[in-house]
Design a protein around this motif. Structure first.
Motif, PDB file in Angstrom:
ATOM      1  N   UNK A 204      21.860  34.263  46.136  1.00 15.84           N
ATOM      2  CA  UNK A 204      20.848  33.032  45.815  1.00 15.84           C
ATOM      3  C   UNK A 204      19.476  33.555  46.300  1.00 15.84           C
ATOM      4  N   UNK A 205      19.549  34.301  47.522  1.00 16.77           N
ATOM      5  CA  UNK A 205      18.154  34.757  47.599  1.00 16.77           C
ATOM      6  C   UNK A 205      17.397  35.935  46.689  1.00 16.77           C
ATOM      7  N   UNK A 206      18.496  36.552  46.081  1.00 13.64           N
ATOM      8  CA  UNK A 206      18.013  37.610  45.019  1.00 13.64           C
ATOM      9  C   UNK A 206      18.206  36.810  43.542  1.00 13.64           C
ATOM     10  N   UNK A 207      18.338  35.645  43.290  1.00 14.76           N
ATOM     11  CA  UNK A 207      18.455  34.922  42.297  1.00 14.76           C
ATOM     12  C   UNK A 207      19.662  35.275  41.510  1.00 14.76           C
TER      13      UNK A 207
ATOM     14  N   UNK B 293       9.670  35.359  55.056  1.00 13.30           N
ATOM     15  CA  UNK B 293      11.016  34.435  55.095  1.00 13.30           C
ATOM     16  C   UNK B 293      10.652  33.167  54.190  1.00 13.30           C
TER      17      UNK B 293
ATOM     18  N   UNK C 242      18.313  39.348  54.609  1.00 19.31           N
ATOM     19  CA  UNK C 242      18.033  39.422  53.463  1.00 19.31           C
ATOM     20  C   UNK C 242      16.762  39.575  52.813  1.00 19.31           C
ATOM     21  N   UNK C 243      15.799  39.385  54.171  1.00 21.79           N
ATOM     22  CA  UNK C 243      14.188  39.248  53.848  1.00 21.79           C
ATOM     23  C   UNK C 243      13.609  40.730  54.409  1.00 21.79           C
ATOM     24  N   UNK C 244      14.323  41.069  55.472  1.00 22.04           N
ATOM     25  CA  UNK C 244      13.247  42.300  56.082  1.00 22.04           C
ATOM     26  C   UNK C 244      14.070  43.682  55.890  1.00 22.04           C
TER      27      UNK C 244
ATOM     28  N   UNK D 134      24.724  33.495  49.948  1.00 24.71           N
ATOM     29  CA  UNK D 134      23.127  33.712  50.526  1.00 24.71           C
ATOM     30  C   UNK D 134      22.334  34.604  49.862  1.00 24.71           C
TER      31      UNK D 134
ATOM     32  N   UNK E 115      19.518  34.861  56.325  1.00 23.41           N
ATOM     33  CA  UNK E 115      18.277  34.792  55.674  1.00 23.41           C
ATOM     34  C   UNK E 115      17.454  36.036  56.342  1.00 23.41           C
TER      35      UNK E 115
ATOM     36  N   UNK F  23      12.766  31.698  47.060  1.00 24.85           N
ATOM     37  CA  UNK F  23      13.632  31.918  45.779  1.00 24.85           C
ATOM     38  C   UNK F  23      15.220  31.554  46.010  1.00 24.85           C
ATOM     39  N   UNK F  24      15.536  31.232  47.351  1.00 20.80           N
ATOM     40  CA  UNK F  24      16.648  30.920  47.632  1.00 20.80           C
ATOM     41  C   UNK F  24      16.941  29.290  47.225  1.00 20.80           C
TER      42      UNK F  24
ATOM     43  N   UNK G  42      11.483  34.503  50.644  1.00 19.14           N
ATOM     44  CA  UNK G  42      12.676  34.618  50.019  1.00 19.14           C
ATOM     45  C   UNK G  42      13.321  33.211  50.341  1.00 19.14           C
ATOM     46  N   UNK G  43      12.904  32.143  51.167  1.00 11.46           N
ATOM     47  CA  UNK G  43      13.622  30.950  51.014  1.00 11.46           C
ATOM     48  C   UNK G  43      13.318  30.282  49.742  1.00 11.46           C
TER      49      UNK G  43
ATOM     50  N   UNK H   5      15.311  28.090  44.875  1.00  8.89           N
ATOM     51  CA  UNK H   5      14.985  27.980  43.440  1.00  8.89           C
ATOM     52  C   UNK H   5      16.398  28.080  42.744  1.00  8.89           C
TER      53      UNK H   5
ATOM     54  N   UNK I 201      23.038  30.828  59.106  1.00  7.39           N
ATOM     55  CA  UNK I 201      22.272  30.973  57.945  1.00  7.39           C
ATOM     56  C   UNK I 201      20.894  31.364  58.219  1.00  7.39           C
TER      57      UNK I 201
END
Ligand code: SF4
Ligand code: SF4
Lengths: 240, 343
Positions: free
Chosen positions: B44-47, A18, B307-309, B41, B304, A24-25, A21-22, A27, B300
């Motif tokens: 943004x997590x994946x740029x 986590x 989109x992480x696991x 979200x 989060x 990256x978030x 990923x945060x 950024x 949120x």
């Protein structure tokens, strides 16, 4: 590792994920940096060596391409995607291409045509947005040059004419120069002769006899010179 | 505003439809915004950028999607069990509205005051499982049925740690008496009353996430599983089951499931806020605002996590529930009970 140790370490690894990923978030969200290219609104920066479909170069000196329809590119293309026609154009010596049909859907961007072109008039273009909407989609590469073609032919004709007249003039000049040279040489020879005669006939110096003797010599010189001057233009012609 | 609203609700015959309409409207906006937020979200997590075209920052994107879904044809496949097939989306849809009505948005803004609110919220969550199974069974489709079976197994398993962790909070609340602000008398707290849970935290100035951290974590993980969200989204695992239980649904019926799913997210987050994060308790800002702020923070975190696991395998899911979550929550409950009894 016991049961609780396993649970704890698993939980720790979840937190690590986590955190990643945060970061990256953050950024993207705080740093406002994302990797998306808003394509139609933004254009990609192409690499300097970007190779896309081939095109004809427009040379600055002539204002148009320099394809002489030699078909070297058509022959060497491994994908058979070039079809061109062309040939003699009224008024000028150069051959010109009339139609240069390219099938971009076949082109493998190998660049052999670029290497093969004797006039170096092919290069890679930077277009990357080409799309064909049917199977026999052809692009005429000379199409954009058509409007310059008449102008070019006219210019080329003038240039060639000038060149021809210049050549003629040059040839003539050369001829004249040769003649003059020969004449000079002959004169020199005559003078030398005269001088020799002068010195030889010094004692009883008489102006007339050497003049009289010189006359046949003078008439002789051009006759002698004619042989080499006639040869000179034929020898010089291929050079100019 | 709360006074007039509650008066209106008390006095008028229109109370029911007005309340229902208010909740529906709020929930619809919530779902639209949540879907938008989820996409942002994840982007943004994946740029990436997420929706940007429709409306400012793409805010109206989901509205456009909604309009598209509404205008779609409702397809009823020929071999479905018609009553079940038609009833399932409604059954998934109705309990979430009821559950939201039970939430204490602030001390005075409680649409339905109930002494056993916590129990009701879990009960409504249970109905959703039935709806999902009806949808999967009624669809007469192997993917839908597999999705439904997985969903039921998962929901039933994860309901245990969910309720056990909530129960340890209830024990703590029951052990605390607190003074009611208006009366000034000591009242025996009722741990099943959602507003009492918040009041207990409010009065002692202590959020239960500090008292019951393990319960909070277990609750959060089980809540993810309850709402079928990644990494526990095997009932709809796109890559394995097409779309799981709602494979055969189209148009508005599909969007009802979608609506229920996102509202469920809101409900479990609200419940998390009530149980562990002090509900409406917060400085400066008015209570309901704090309540929603906290709820959306929890949501949120859910996004989060999603989109992480990666998605769990079914056996991993069950192992995790029965071998980790349930023993831990039972231990936690026993420990809590012991401490409460001793003190
Ligand atoms: S780049 Fe290669 S494939 Fe393309 S036209 Fe030239 S020779 Fe043919
Ligand atoms: S090789 Fe060059 S000059 Fe010859 S036809 Fe092709 S493009 Fe024209």
């Amino acid at each position: 590792m016991g049961y609780f140790g396993k649970v704890l370490s698993g939980f720790g690894s979840l937190l690590t994920g986590m955190r990643i990923t945060f970061s990256q978030f953050a950024k993207t969200f705080f740093g406002r940096k994302n990797v998306t290219l808003q394509y139609p609104k933004e254009q990609p920066k192409l690499a300097p060596a970007f190779r896309s479909a081939i095109k004809l170069i427009r040379f600055e000196e002539t204002g148009t391409h320099d394809c002489v329809a030699c078909k070297a590119c058509e022959r060497i293309c491994p994908s058979y995607c070039i079809k061109l026609s062309g040939g003699k154009v009224e008024g000028i010596k150069k051959k010109r291409v009339a139609e240069f049909e390219m099938d971009f859907s076949l082109c493998s961007l190998c660049g052999l045509c670029i290497d093969a072109c004797p006039t170096d008039t092919l290069e890679y273009s930077k277009v990357y947005e080409e799309a064909g909407y049917n199977r026999d989609w052809r692009v005429d590469l000379v199409a954009e040059f058509r409007e310059y073609e008449a102008e070019f032919v006219e210019k080329q004709r003038v240039i060639e004419e000038k060149a021809a007249t210049a050549k003629k003039a040059k040839a003539e000049a050369a001829k004249k120069a040769k003649e003059a040279k020969k004449a000079k040489e002959a004169e020199k020879a005559k003078e030398a002769e005269a001088e020799a005669a002068d010195t030889a006939e010094k004692p009883d110096t008489a102006e007339k006899p050497p003049a009289l003797e010189a006359k046949p010599a003078k008439a002789d010189a051009p006759a002698k010179a004619e042989v080499p001057t006639a040869e000179v233009p034929t020898a010089e012609a291929p050079k100019s | 505003m709360p006074e007039t609203l509650s008066q209106l609700l008390d006095d008028s015959v229109l109370a029911m439809p007005i309340a229902a309409g208010l909740i529906m409207g709020a929930l619809t906006i919530n779902v639209l915004m949540l879907v938008w937020a989820e996409r942002k979200v994840s982007a943004w997590i994946q740029r990436r950028m997420g929706p940007t075209e429709v409306g400012p920052f793409g805010l109206l994107q989901t509205l456009a999607d909604m309009l598209k879904l509404i205008s779609k044809q409702l397809i009823t496949p020929s071999n479905v069990d018609k009553p079940l097939f038609h009833l399932a989306p409604l059954l998934a849809f109705a309990p979430v509205i009821a559950a939201v009505a039970l939430m204490p948005f602030s001390k005075s803004l409680i649409l339905v005051q109930n002494d056993f609110g916590l129990l009701f919220v879990f009960a409504f969550g249970g109905i959703a499982v039935i709806a999902i199974f009806m949808a999967g069974w009624g669809s007469n489709n192997k993917y839908a049925l597999l999705g439904a079976i997985r969903s039921v197994a998962q929901s039933i398993s994860y309901e245990i740690p969910l309720i056990l962790s909530a129960l340890s909070v209830v024990l703590v609340v029951n052990a605390m008496g607190f003074t009611l602000a208006s009366g000034g008398s000591i009242v025996v707290a009722n741990g099943l009353d959602l507003s009492h849970i918040v009041m207990a935290q409010d009065q002692h100035g202590l959020w239960f996430v500090l008292v019951q951290p393990i319960a909070a974590i277990i609750y959060f993980i089980s809540a993810l599983a309850e709402t079928n969200r990644a990494p526990f989204d095997i009932p709809e695992a796109e890559s394995e089951l097409v779309a799981g239980f709602h494979t055969e649904y189209s148009g508005m019926r599909f969007s009802m499931f979608f609506f229920a799913e996102y509202t469920n997210m809101l409900i479990v987050s609200m419940l998390a806020v009530v149980l562990f994060f002090g509900g409406w308790d917060g400085p400066v800002l008015p209570g309901p605002l704090w309540f929603f702020l906290k709820s959306y923070m929890v949501i949120f975190v859910m996004m989060w996590v999603r989109w992480t696991f990666p998605r769990l395998r079914f056996d991993q899911l069950m192992t995790f529930c029965w071998k980790v979550m349930i023993p831990l929550s039972i231990l936690n409950l026993l420990a809590t009970a012991f401490v409460v009894a001793v003190l």
